[in-house]
Write an enzyme that holds these catalytic residues in place. Sequence first.
Site, PDB file in Angstrom:
ATOM      1  N   ASP A  31      28.673  53.112  14.760  1.00  0.00           N
ATOM      2  CA  ASP A  31      27.963  53.547  15.967  1.00  0.00           C
ATOM      3  C   ASP A  31      26.574  54.100  15.644  1.00  0.00           C
ATOM      4  OD1 ASP A  31      30.188  52.804  17.216  1.00  0.00           O
ATOM      5  OD2 ASP A  31      30.827  54.817  17.856  1.00  0.00           O
ATOM      6  N   GLU A  33      24.487  53.291  13.367  1.00  0.00           N
ATOM      7  CA  GLU A  33      23.525  52.215  13.108  1.00  0.00           C
ATOM      8  C   GLU A  33      23.068  51.606  14.442  1.00  0.00           C
ATOM      9  OE1 GLU A  33      21.916  51.076  10.779  1.00  0.00           O
ATOM     10  OE2 GLU A  33      21.489  48.957  11.068  1.00  0.00           O
ATOM     11  N   TYR A  34      24.051  51.381  15.335  1.00  0.00           N
ATOM     12  CA  TYR A  34      23.749  50.817  16.654  1.00  0.00           C
ATOM     13  C   TYR A  34      22.787  51.756  17.399  1.00  0.00           C
ATOM     14  CZ  TYR A  34      24.515  49.100  21.392  1.00  0.00           C
ATOM     15  OH  TYR A  34      24.327  48.602  22.658  1.00  0.00           O
ATOM     16  N   ASP A  35      23.136  53.054  17.402  1.00  0.00           N
ATOM     17  CA  ASP A  35      22.301  54.033  18.121  1.00  0.00           C
ATOM     18  C   ASP A  35      20.880  54.064  17.554  1.00  0.00           C
ATOM     19  OD1 ASP A  35      24.478  54.625  19.592  1.00  0.00           O
ATOM     20  OD2 ASP A  35      24.971  56.489  18.537  1.00  0.00           O
ATOM     21  N   SER A  80      36.581  32.858  49.267  1.00  0.00           N
ATOM     22  CA  SER A  80      37.699  33.739  48.898  1.00  0.00           C
ATOM     23  C   SER A  80      38.904  32.856  48.571  1.00  0.00           C
ATOM     24  CB  SER A  80      38.006  34.734  49.998  1.00  0.00           C
ATOM     25  OG  SER A  80      37.818  34.154  51.237  1.00  0.00           O
ATOM     26  N   LEU A  81      40.032  33.479  48.327  1.00  0.00           N
ATOM     27  CA  LEU A  81      41.217  32.715  47.932  1.00  0.00           C
ATOM     28  C   LEU A  81      42.319  32.895  48.962  1.00  0.00           C
ATOM     29  CD1 LEU A  81      41.560  33.644  44.147  1.00  0.00           C
ATOM     30  CD2 LEU A  81      40.977  31.410  45.089  1.00  0.00           C
ATOM     31  N   GLU A 112      45.516  32.283  35.767  1.00  0.00           N
ATOM     32  CA  GLU A 112      44.808  33.527  35.395  1.00  0.00           C
ATOM     33  C   GLU A 112      45.449  34.726  36.084  1.00  0.00           C
ATOM     34  OE1 GLU A 112      40.547  33.075  36.146  1.00  0.00           O
ATOM     35  OE2 GLU A 112      40.852  30.944  36.396  1.00  0.00           O
ATOM     36  N   LYS A 114      45.185  37.936  38.421  1.00  0.00           N
ATOM     37  CA  LYS A 114      44.229  38.255  39.497  1.00  0.00           C
ATOM     38  C   LYS A 114      43.794  39.705  39.355  1.00  0.00           C
ATOM     39  CE  LYS A 114      43.140  37.640  44.294  1.00  0.00           C
ATOM     40  NZ  LYS A 114      42.152  38.679  44.160  1.00  0.00           N
ATOM     41  N   ASP A 116      42.143  43.253  39.947  1.00  0.00           N
ATOM     42  CA  ASP A 116      41.911  44.039  41.152  1.00  0.00           C
ATOM     43  C   ASP A 116      40.535  44.682  41.026  1.00  0.00           C
ATOM     44  OD1 ASP A 116      42.545  44.925  43.575  1.00  0.00           O
ATOM     45  OD2 ASP A 116      44.023  46.406  42.944  1.00  0.00           O
ATOM     46  N   GLU A 172      34.762  38.698  38.099  1.00  0.00           N
ATOM     47  CA  GLU A 172      35.264  39.936  38.684  1.00  0.00           C
ATOM     48  C   GLU A 172      34.786  41.124  37.844  1.00  0.00           C
ATOM     49  OE1 GLU A 172      37.252  39.024  41.273  1.00  0.00           O
ATOM     50  OE2 GLU A 172      38.414  40.814  41.767  1.00  0.00           O
ATOM     51  N   TYR A 222      35.108  39.854  33.836  1.00  0.00           N
ATOM     52  CA  TYR A 222      35.632  38.569  33.345  1.00  0.00           C
ATOM     53  C   TYR A 222      35.121  37.465  34.254  1.00  0.00           C
ATOM     54  CZ  TYR A 222      38.984  40.693  30.087  1.00  0.00           C
ATOM     55  OH  TYR A 222      39.558  41.378  29.055  1.00  0.00           O
ATOM     56  N   LYS A 307      44.750  27.378  39.651  1.00  0.00           N
ATOM     57  CA  LYS A 307      43.746  26.417  40.118  1.00  0.00           C
ATOM     58  C   LYS A 307      44.056  25.031  39.569  1.00  0.00           C
ATOM     59  CE  LYS A 307      40.215  29.919  40.310  1.00  0.00           C
ATOM     60  NZ  LYS A 307      39.080  30.566  39.687  1.00  0.00           N
ATOM     61  N   LYS A 331      50.334  36.411  44.802  1.00  0.00           N
ATOM     62  CA  LYS A 331      50.229  37.864  44.686  1.00  0.00           C
ATOM     63  C   LYS A 331      51.559  38.507  44.311  1.00  0.00           C
ATOM     64  CE  LYS A 331      46.649  39.879  46.414  1.00  0.00           C
ATOM     65  NZ  LYS A 331      46.074  39.889  47.669  1.00  0.00           N
ATOM     66  N   CYS A 425      70.422  78.959  47.795  1.00  0.00           N
ATOM     67  CA  CYS A 425      70.658  77.684  47.109  1.00  0.00           C
ATOM     68  C   CYS A 425      71.561  76.784  47.964  1.00  0.00           C
ATOM     69  CB  CYS A 425      71.316  77.943  45.749  1.00  0.00           C
ATOM     70  SG  CYS A 425      71.859  76.420  44.950  1.00  0.00           S
ATOM     71  N   CYS A 428      75.093  76.550  45.815  1.00  0.00           N
ATOM     72  CA  CYS A 428      75.986  77.678  45.523  1.00  0.00           C
ATOM     73  C   CYS A 428      75.667  78.913  46.367  1.00  0.00           C
ATOM     74  CB  CYS A 428      75.932  78.035  44.042  1.00  0.00           C
ATOM     75  SG  CYS A 428      74.358  78.782  43.569  1.00  0.00           S
ATOM     76  N   CYS A 443      67.010  78.317  42.047  1.00  0.00           N
ATOM     77  CA  CYS A 443      68.282  78.973  42.338  1.00  0.00           C
ATOM     78  C   CYS A 443      68.547  79.945  41.191  1.00  0.00           C
ATOM     79  CB  CYS A 443      69.376  77.911  42.406  1.00  0.00           C
ATOM     80  SG  CYS A 443      71.026  78.574  42.171  1.00  0.00           S
ATOM     81  N   CYS A 449      76.200  77.902  39.368  1.00  0.00           N
ATOM     82  CA  CYS A 449      75.839  76.901  40.377  1.00  0.00           C
ATOM     83  C   CYS A 449      76.339  75.537  39.889  1.00  0.00           C
ATOM     84  CB  CYS A 449      74.320  76.888  40.552  1.00  0.00           C
ATOM     85  SG  CYS A 449      73.745  75.570  41.622  1.00  0.00           S
TER      86      CYS A 449
HETATM   87  O1  I6G Z   1      38.159  36.309  44.136  1.00  0.00           O
HETATM   88  C1  I6G Z   1      38.580  35.554  43.137  1.00  0.00           C
HETATM   89  C2  I6G Z   1      39.225  36.140  42.084  1.00  0.00           C
HETATM   90  C3  I6G Z   1      39.654  35.365  41.025  1.00  0.00           C
HETATM   91  C4  I6G Z   1      38.343  34.160  43.157  1.00  0.00           C
HETATM   92  C5  I6G Z   1      38.791  33.377  42.093  1.00  0.00           C
HETATM   93  C6  I6G Z   1      39.457  34.005  41.021  1.00  0.00           C
HETATM   94  O2  I6G Z   1      39.842  33.220  40.025  1.00  0.00           O
HETATM   95  C7  I6G Z   1      40.538  33.821  38.953  1.00  0.00           C
HETATM   96  N1  I6G Z   1      38.568  32.043  42.099  1.00  0.00           N
HETATM   97  C8  I6G Z   1      37.940  31.494  43.137  1.00  0.00           C
HETATM   98  C9  I6G Z   1      37.727  30.034  43.137  1.00  0.00           C
HETATM   99  C10 I6G Z   1      37.487  32.266  44.188  1.00  0.00           C
HETATM  100  N2  I6G Z   1      37.690  33.583  44.207  1.00  0.00           N
HETATM  101  C11 I6G Z   1      36.802  31.658  45.333  1.00  0.00           C
END
Ligand code: I6G
Length: 690
Positions: A31, A33-35, A80-81, A112, A114, A116, A172, A222, A307, A331, A425, A428, A443, A449
Amino acid sequence: MANFQRVTELHHLIHQYNHQYYVLDEPSVPDVEYDRLMRELITIELEDPSLKSLDSPSQKVGGEALKAFTQVTHQVPMLSLDNVFSDDEWQAFVKRIHDRLVSDKVFEICAEPKLDGLAVSLRYEQGVLVQAATRGDGAVGENITENVRTIKSIPLKLIGDDYPSVLEVRGEVFMPKSSFDALNEQALKKGEKAFANPRNAAAGSLRQLDSKITAKRNLAFYVYGVGFIGDSNQNLSSEGIQITNKYNEDWLSNSHYQRLCQLKKLGLPMCPEVKLLKGSDLVDAFYQNILKLREQLSYEIDGTVFKVDDIALQSKLGFVARAPRWAMAYKFPAQEETTQLLDVDFQVGRTGAITPVARLNPIFVGGVTVSNATLHNQDEIDRLGIKINDFVTIRRAGDVIPQIVSVQLHKRPENAADIIFPATCPVCDSEVLRAEGEAVLRCTGGLFCAAQRKEAIKHFASRKALDVDGLGDKLVEQLVDEKLISTPADLFRLTELDVSIMERMGKKSAANLISGLVNARKTTLPKFVYSLGIREVGETTASNLAHYFLTFEAIKLASEEQLQKVPDVGAIVARNIIHFFKQQHNIDVVNDLETIMTWPIIEKKSADQQPLLDKTFVITGTLSQMGRNEAKAALQSLGAKVSGSVSVKTHYLVAGEKAGSKLTKALDLGVEVLNEDDLVDLLNEHGVTA
Ligand code: I6G
């Protein structure tokens, strides 16, 4: 000129070290060296601001605070999915694909976890990160470039030179569990509000107008796909848009999985759990495996994503409304649900603690039906502001016991009623007391008891105590209810005939139990001390007491001051021990047990047999060559103290696989970190094999 050359060198070195540290998880320089290199770069940039570029690693620390976020119109909409929650729904999805492709040929699937977190789009021009945006409504998102630049694992410059002049990737942003725990711990210490979950914490951190705050939040990323590629802003390609230079769709693989690997080669982090499945029949095994791994993963997930891997098939399938027809989120069962608090019962535990238990309208959450949840104590009831008949949010994550997280005050019914603790209690009828400074009501009946008697005997016979074979909790309850036993010592006076009349107790089980009891008479002093169930004397403290005093007699007679000399024993524990040995019913039971049980004498070890005597260790994560308890016992045999939490007093942290917040804390405090091999070497050095 010399400065320009040095800046280029520093960029190259620091980008490389960042990638090795944050993406490959293989630090290559200390670390310091990096710093040193980073400080050198910042100094040059301060002296000559014209040398500060968008891809400078110095951008990782954040810049000037913004007044507001600007808007970004996505060149290609961020979709979205769709979700499924059951195998039937999944099979229907697979059937729709076969129908649309007019083929029943097996197709490969990219699988993969999912995450959060929050979907973001990253735009690289000539390999340099120039823009980052949130999904927003899919068409227009917020410009969060400054904040995203501070995320350590996101490259400010792509590796190598084999990439299109415009490359937009999607992925994400998330907050690893350990960073989330550390952030909340800090917030609570400062009296600030904690974040409810890592997703909210990630969202809150990305929405900071001051990127210096984001820089301190330890976010990660990722990649999950390509948005578009092109050779200029006009000449773009995404799903069918024509482009002309060498970076056309031929540059991108025609497998989704391989595309992710291509992006990984450019330095973009790819989730290590991503797998290419040969067919849709392997989806269930992947889902089950990720579900099993969920608790151990260093980041929060809420399901899996599958996918169709072949990009040509993806193109044929196309999109529906705002989601692709070739992808599906499968999910996990919801971890939070709403239900109603029907009533509150009061349970009496081993130490007399009276615990309010919520009786809930049964609800399916986190994969199981939940009908009870602990409310802990009056403080927790006050904190939640909960009343009987309220609607509440229940959370059950993984194997963790269900919790009431909040009350939905807007739904409070007219018949909502206060929760009143009992004046005596509930088992008892003895007086109940709340000790000064304690949240718990107790108690005062002690072993008179029946509830405390049952719990004390269950603890005495439990696996970590005397480990009596064939004696489960239900049987203890029956034996106490039938008045065949009222103390742990009574167990040893049971006969086969006594127990064979118990419910579901055949001759063989009765004989097994009696032989289990005979075996349990021979124990060790640490186990015996632990089995007594003295308040706050867990396994480690019991072992420390035994090794310090060597005989049971000495422990019984020890003064508060002497007790406090034992590692792990503070004023409260010392007082609990003194109190335990002063009570007549405990004295009677202990005297009785001493005539029945035996344990080998503990020899005092000389100083050279205890080379780790003043050293405190903490063990965290999963060890592969030994169990954590084995490691603990081995360290203790060399005189070390093994504690459960990291503090300034910790000398060494042993970090196994998937070590989390304890590792972060140890690094923050500058505690020396040993990996499993270091531990094995240390033990071997002192002649111990674990
Ligand atoms: O919102 C998402 C999360 C993860 C994604 C997604 C995903 O792939 C692991 N992939 C796609 C194609 C889309 N939303 C539209």
